[in-house]
Design a protein around this motif. Structure first.
Motif, PDB file in Angstrom:
ATOM      1  N   GLY A 143       0.810  -1.213   0.000  1.00  0.00           N
ATOM      2  CA  GLY A 143       0.000   0.000   0.000  1.00  0.00           C
ATOM      3  C   GLY A 143       0.843   1.263   0.000  1.00  0.00           C
ATOM      4  N   ALA A 144       1.913   1.272   0.803  1.00  0.00           N
ATOM      5  CA  ALA A 144       2.794   2.437   0.846  1.00  0.00           C
ATOM      6  C   ALA A 144       3.535   2.614  -0.475  1.00  0.00           C
ATOM      7  N   ALA A 145       3.960   1.503  -1.076  1.00  0.00           N
ATOM      8  CA  ALA A 145       4.691   1.580  -2.339  1.00  0.00           C
ATOM      9  C   ALA A 145       3.824   2.161  -3.442  1.00  0.00           C
ATOM     10  N   VAL A 146       2.567   1.712  -3.544  1.00  0.00           N
ATOM     11  CA  VAL A 146       1.672   2.222  -4.585  1.00  0.00           C
ATOM     12  C   VAL A 146       1.352   3.692  -4.341  1.00  0.00           C
ATOM     13  N   THR A 147       1.192   4.070  -3.085  1.00  0.00           N
ATOM     14  CA  THR A 147       0.924   5.477  -2.765  1.00  0.00           C
ATOM     15  C   THR A 147       2.082   6.369  -3.205  1.00  0.00           C
ATOM     16  N   LEU A 148       3.314   5.964  -2.900  1.00  0.00           N
ATOM     17  CA  LEU A 148       4.483   6.742  -3.302  1.00  0.00           C
ATOM     18  C   LEU A 148       4.628   6.746  -4.822  1.00  0.00           C
ATOM     19  N   GLU A 149       4.343   5.620  -5.447  1.00  0.00           N
ATOM     20  CA  GLU A 149       4.462   5.540  -6.905  1.00  0.00           C
ATOM     21  C   GLU A 149       3.458   6.457  -7.597  1.00  0.00           C
ATOM     22  N   LEU A 150       2.294   6.626  -7.001  1.00  0.00           N
ATOM     23  CA  LEU A 150       1.246   7.453  -7.586  1.00  0.00           C
ATOM     24  C   LEU A 150       1.674   8.910  -7.722  1.00  0.00           C
ATOM     25  N   LEU A 151       2.694   9.305  -6.976  1.00  0.00           N
ATOM     26  CA  LEU A 151       3.159  10.696  -7.057  1.00  0.00           C
ATOM     27  C   LEU A 151       3.711  11.044  -8.434  1.00  0.00           C
ATOM     28  N   GLY A 152       4.256  10.050  -9.156  1.00  0.00           N
ATOM     29  CA  GLY A 152       4.798  10.328 -10.485  1.00  0.00           C
ATOM     30  C   GLY A 152       3.748  10.869 -11.438  1.00  0.00           C
ATOM     31  N   PRO A 153       2.652  10.134 -11.684  1.00  0.00           N
ATOM     32  CA  PRO A 153       1.588  10.669 -12.528  1.00  0.00           C
ATOM     33  C   PRO A 153       0.959  11.931 -11.974  1.00  0.00           C
ATOM     34  N   LEU A 154       0.874  12.039 -10.642  1.00  0.00           N
ATOM     35  CA  LEU A 154       0.286  13.229 -10.041  1.00  0.00           C
ATOM     36  C   LEU A 154       1.119  14.465 -10.354  1.00  0.00           C
ATOM     37  N   VAL A 155       2.429  14.365 -10.196  1.00  0.00           N
ATOM     38  CA  VAL A 155       3.306  15.501 -10.505  1.00  0.00           C
ATOM     39  C   VAL A 155       3.203  15.867 -11.983  1.00  0.00           C
TER      40      VAL A 155
END
Length: 328
Positions: A143-155
């Protein structure tokens, strides 16, 4: 790519109508699997699934796709002791490539150098995104890994949007990351770095996906890109796992992971995009960290505290806000 790959594509993306290939504000979705994207085709016209019933069905399909993708990642993590993270990356991508190439049978002729450049770039992004993400979930909770990974598309969405309101979503995401970082004493620093790097490659995947979609018919560009990713990751998997990679049981389980993480989500998202507008699809896919947390808890026994759960909620809200702002 985690994502599967995935991303409701801009005009001109695989499965969509032809276009210029210049990406608009990208839809923020989960991964590639984050792991790796599942490669959802189409533009989400939703004309064939109009009505409340079609929307509810489409929503169910997106949720099922997210759960399949993240449970596939969780199963892959269970298999790390057998073949290692890179071994599982290789198995997932190779089997996914074989599946896509067999279904699409893309032509290798008649393409310009720029066409191949976009396909190769997409393949490199897929290989790097999945490799980095699997290294991350080998070290930190899913869950933490996917949350951190989601920052790429968000940025990427915030940068492309260029709207003042996007700064609010960026601040909200940073707040979530700040809360999540409060538990870094429980998170492996290398795993955190791998997840953030996977997010950066996810953003690259979105850009190259739009370019490949404008240059190849259907999902041919994605199929060829998966072939490139397979060529890149297979040797690394063999070096990492050795002969364990060719154990019949490991191969069979690797095929199961490929189906859960790519084949099944691909099919479910295909039907979902026929029933839902792209914005609705992207908003639902922003819930990917929830599916990842559920899979991590159910399969891997990973528990997140209230602070970490609040951090995930903040990043999800930021992602949804960025999607809506980018569509205005």
């Amino acid at each position: 790519m985690n994502a599967s790959p995935d991303t409701p594509r801009p005009s001109g993306s695989p499965g969509g109508s032809s276009g210029s290939g210049a990406p608009r504000a990208p839809d923020v979705t989960a991964a590639p699997g984050a792991s790796g994207p599942s490669g959802a085709p189409g533009t989400g016209d939703a004309s064939g699934g109009a009505g409340r019933g079609g929307a509810l069905t489409g929503t169910g399909l997106v949720i099922a796709s997210a759960l399949s993708l993240q449970f596939g990642s969780a199963v892959a993590a269970l298999l790390f002791p057998r073949a290692g993270a890179m071994g599982m990356v290789a198995l997932r991508i190779v089997f996914s490539a074989l599946l896509m190439l067999a279904i699409c049978r893309p032509s290798l002729r008649g393409h310009q150098r720029a066409d191949w450049g976009s396909a190769i770039g997409l393949g490199v992004a897929l290989a790097a995104m999945n490799s980095l993400f699997y290294q991350a979930i080998d070290r930190i909770p899913l869950g933490a890994a996917v949350t951190l990974e989601l920052l790429g598309p968000l940025v990427l969405s915030v940068v492309v949007s260029r709207r003042p309101l996007s700064l609010l979503w960026a601040a909200l995401a940073l707040g979530g990351v700040g809360l999540l970082s409060g538990g870094l004493d429980r998170l492996d620093p290398a795993g955190t770095a791998f997840a953030l790097a996977a997010g950066g490659m996810w953003a690259g995947y979105i850009v190259f996906n739009a370019r490949a979609g404008a240059r190849f018919p259907g999902v041919d560009g994605l199929a060829l890109a998966l072939g490139v990713a397979a060529v890149l990751t297979a040797p690394l998997g063999v070096v990492s796992a050795g002969t364990a990679l060719f154990d019949p049981l490991t191969l069979a389980l690797g095929a199961v992971v490929a189906v859960l993480s790519s084949g099944l989500p691909y099919t479910l998202e295909l039907f979902a995009l026929r029933r839902l507008p792209k914005e609705t699809f992207a908003l639902l896919m922003s819930l990917m960290p929830v599916a990842a947390s559920l899979a991590g808890f159910a399969v891997l026994g990973q528990r997140l505290g209230w602070v970490e759960l609040l951090a995930i909620v903040l990043v999800i809200l930021a992602s949804m806000g960025a999607v809506r702002t980018g569509r205005r």
